[in-house]
Motif scaffolding. Structure first.
Motif, short mmCIF file in Angstrom:
data_model
loop_
_atom_site.label_atom_id
_atom_site.label_comp_id
_atom_site.label_asym_id
_atom_site.label_seq_id
_atom_site.Cartn_x
_atom_site.Cartn_y
_atom_site.Cartn_z
N LEU A 37 23.44 -12.79 66.15
CA LEU A 37 23.21 -14.23 66.12
C LEU A 37 22.18 -14.59 65.05
CD1 LEU A 37 23.66 -17.05 67.34
CD2 LEU A 37 21.79 -16.53 68.91
N SER A 83 23.66 -14.10 61.56
CA SER A 83 24.58 -15.20 61.25
C SER A 83 23.82 -16.47 60.93
CB SER A 83 25.52 -15.45 62.43
OG SER A 83 26.31 -14.31 62.68
N ALA A 84 22.76 -16.75 61.68
CA ALA A 84 21.95 -17.93 61.42
C ALA A 84 21.29 -17.86 60.05
CB ALA A 84 20.90 -18.11 62.51
N ARG A 98 23.61 -8.44 70.38
CA ARG A 98 24.13 -9.80 70.23
C ARG A 98 23.09 -10.75 69.63
NH1 ARG A 98 29.04 -11.07 73.53
NH2 ARG A 98 29.73 -9.05 74.28
N LEU A 99 21.85 -10.58 70.02
CA LEU A 99 20.78 -11.39 69.45
C LEU A 99 20.62 -11.09 67.96
CD1 LEU A 99 18.52 -13.45 69.85
CD2 LEU A 99 17.01 -11.54 70.42
#
Length: 85
Positions: free
Chosen positions: A10, A13-14, A6-7
């Motif tokens: 994230l 995506s960032a 998940r990190l």
């Protein structure tokens, strides 16, 4: 393991958001009304016509062809789904 995945998502995506924002601002300076109209016609009309030609002779109803043309995968997703199939 789940936290790491998940990190990673994230952070990916960032990075897309940051680099996309950096590229978008200069590109919008050159945007004309003709480009916007062409983009809309490509997404709305040409896409459905391509699907209609590709599915000609399959026996699908017009409603089904319109649905596939409007909601079907576009771009890179089509290639990925083709490779998986």
């Amino acid at each position: 393991m789940e936290f790491s995945e998940r990190l990673g998502l994230l952070l990916a995506s960032a990075s897309f958001l940051v680099f996309g924002a950096a590229i978008l601002e200069p590109a919008l300076q050159h945007l004309t009304w003709r480009m916007v109209v062409y983009g809309l016609i490509s997404l709305i009309v040409i896409r459905i016509l391509q699907i209609a030609l590709a599915t000609a002779g399959t026996g699908l109803r017009a409603v089904s062809i319109a649905y596939i043309g409007w909601f079907g995968p576009r771009g890179l997703a089509s290639l990925v789904f083709g490779l998986l199939g």
